[in-house]
Design an enzyme around this catalytic site. Sequence first.
Site, PDB file in Angstrom:
ATOM      1  N   LYS A  22       0.836  -1.208   0.000  1.00 17.01           N
ATOM      2  CA  LYS A  22       0.000   0.000   0.000  1.00 17.01           C
ATOM      3  C   LYS A  22       0.867   1.253   0.000  1.00 17.01           C
ATOM      4  CE  LYS A  22      -1.747   1.792   3.895  1.00 17.01           C
ATOM      5  NZ  LYS A  22      -2.199   3.086   4.393  1.00 17.01           N
ATOM      6  N   ASN A  23       1.909   1.259   0.844  1.00 12.19           N
ATOM      7  CA  ASN A  23       2.712   2.464   1.014  1.00 12.19           C
ATOM      8  C   ASN A  23       3.694   2.700  -0.129  1.00 12.19           C
ATOM      9  OD1 ASN A  23       1.386   3.128   3.366  1.00 12.19           O
ATOM     10  ND2 ASN A  23       2.874   2.112   4.693  1.00 12.19           N
ATOM     11  N   CYS A 119      -6.038   9.138   9.672  1.00 11.95           N
ATOM     12  CA  CYS A 119      -5.422   8.398  10.764  1.00 11.95           C
ATOM     13  C   CYS A 119      -5.820   8.971  12.103  1.00 11.95           C
ATOM     14  CB  CYS A 119      -3.897   8.406  10.648  1.00 11.95           C
ATOM     15  SG  CYS A 119      -3.272   6.988   9.744  1.00 11.95           S
ATOM     16  N   ARG A 124       0.357  14.109  12.422  1.00 14.06           N
ATOM     17  CA  ARG A 124       1.418  13.865  11.445  1.00 14.06           C
ATOM     18  C   ARG A 124       1.458  15.111  10.570  1.00 14.06           C
ATOM     19  NH1 ARG A 124       1.358   7.678   9.348  1.00 14.06           N
ATOM     20  NH2 ARG A 124      -0.679   7.094  10.076  1.00 14.06           N
ATOM     21  N   PRO A 125       2.133  16.151  11.030  1.00  9.96           N
ATOM     22  CA  PRO A 125       2.021  17.443  10.358  1.00  9.96           C
ATOM     23  C   PRO A 125       2.617  17.444   8.958  1.00  9.96           C
ATOM     24  CG  PRO A 125       3.736  17.509  12.036  1.00  9.96           C
ATOM     25  CD  PRO A 125       3.044  16.193  12.187  1.00  9.96           C
ATOM     26  N   ASP A 127       3.853  20.200   7.701  1.00 14.48           N
ATOM     27  CA  ASP A 127       4.677  21.410   7.605  1.00 14.48           C
ATOM     28  C   ASP A 127       6.005  21.147   6.911  1.00 14.48           C
ATOM     29  OD1 ASP A 127       5.391  19.914   9.951  1.00 14.48           O
ATOM     30  OD2 ASP A 127       6.617  21.603  10.591  1.00 14.48           O
ATOM     31  N   GLN A 128       6.563  19.923   7.055  1.00 17.05           N
ATOM     32  CA  GLN A 128       7.833  19.618   6.397  1.00 17.05           C
ATOM     33  C   GLN A 128       7.672  19.612   4.877  1.00 17.05           C
ATOM     34  OE1 GLN A 128      10.787  19.238   8.317  1.00 17.05           O
ATOM     35  NE2 GLN A 128       9.300  20.037   9.789  1.00 17.05           N
ATOM     36  N   ASP A 311       4.510   0.419  12.288  1.00 21.21           N
ATOM     37  CA  ASP A 311       3.352  -0.251  11.690  1.00 21.21           C
ATOM     38  C   ASP A 311       3.258  -1.734  12.063  1.00 21.21           C
ATOM     39  OD1 ASP A 311       2.322   1.989  10.524  1.00 21.21           O
ATOM     40  OD2 ASP A 311       2.931   1.506   8.481  1.00 21.21           O
ATOM     41  N   ILE A 333       7.571   6.783  17.494  1.00 20.84           N
ATOM     42  CA  ILE A 333       7.243   7.457  16.237  1.00 20.84           C
ATOM     43  C   ILE A 333       5.970   8.288  16.358  1.00 20.84           C
ATOM     44  CG2 ILE A 333       6.848   7.161  13.762  1.00 20.84           C
ATOM     45  CD1 ILE A 333       9.631   6.303  14.642  1.00 20.84           C
TER      46      ILE A 333
END
Length: 424
Positions: A22-23, A119, A124-125, A127-128, A311, A333
């Site tokens: 999926k990822n 989620c 899980r920002p 901003d990065q 995960d 995490i």
Amino acid sequence: MDKLLIKGGRSLAGTVDISGAKNAALPELCAALLTADTVTLENVPRLQDVATMLKLIRNMGVEAERGTHAPGTVTLHAGALSSPEAPYELVKTMRASVLALGPLLARFGEATVSLPGGCAIGSRPVDQHIKGLQAMGAEIVVEHGYMIAKLPAGQKRLKGVSITTDMVTVTGTENFLMAASLAEGETILENAAQEPEIGDLADMLIKMGAKIEGHGTRRIRIQGVERLHGCTHQVVADRIETGTFLCAVAAAGGDVVLRHGRADHLDAVIDKLREAGATITAGEGFIRIQAQGRMKAQSFRTTEYPGFPTDMQAQFMALNAIAQGSSTVTETIFENRFMHVNEMVRLGAKIQIEGKAAVMEGVEKLSGATVMATDLRASASLVIAGLVAEGETLVDRIYHLDRGYDQMEAKLRGIGADIERVRA
């Protein structure tokens, strides 16, 4: 709302075909936005998140078709877009929508992407992502729940720069990889994520004509090109699905071969399973696990790849719940990633939460009950617990499971589990 009914106590034996990751599939579907040529993806899993991403890019004007005789094959053609927008209605259930931002900006010079949902396991920002793309020359504002991005007047391409993120970010690394492939000049990604799915995306981009070096390390160099072409690419096997089935067999006992599984992508998990008492052998395109009796509980700490994956935390906790001895599981995490604990306790697990750690005492048996899934990996952990619990376990809200596992109950049934989907 569908539920899973599990009657525990059966050992598992046979063969499971591991699906595409999926990822990896989600960013690779977005990578098709980078070219006007046809892109063919093979081994694409049948998941709710993939269906949502296909709906999203079709809404933009991309032609996307699943093969009728080969449903794992998806053909994509992004010749022209009707709208470079990812609206809230389509992305509210899936965080990966942010992956459209880089490709849209790089090829079309503009993008409007809703702030993502999907989620419940902590902030899980994005901003990065925004900082990195701004460094490449994009003008980005966040208003009314949307990231609105464009190139400045007179600027035709993003500019290559050096980007150092404040923390390791998987989707951030993927966004920058895709954006930098069409940027002007060289981009260097420092503190890049090293996950196998990123390496798989880079391999696909290279097939499309991108110039990328260093993927799989903390420092990736991308030399931008003016255009990318089409390609055919097979999505890498899902290491988290692989790890989930390994934990299921270790917990329930049995002898199972996982076809297409990649042991080299799961070193940290396999090491812990061997220490727990499982016998694991691997070769080209397969992993075999043999497990008998109670495993020994294992303490571990989640970290970025190649460490123990967050995960896989919940699934291994399901194994620890019925293992011999005590263990401490530390989550570094994400916050809120112990939401499965209360449900496991309902089944008889002995778990105490102490800040970022879960302290566990293994019990000899769990007893079936009705439990509720709270997120994707939590739902998988409850299925594993149900496989070993005495009596019947009913797992509610399994739409979480459908987001990330391709026909999980059918695969488990194929190796001897007593599990069925109950339609609401």
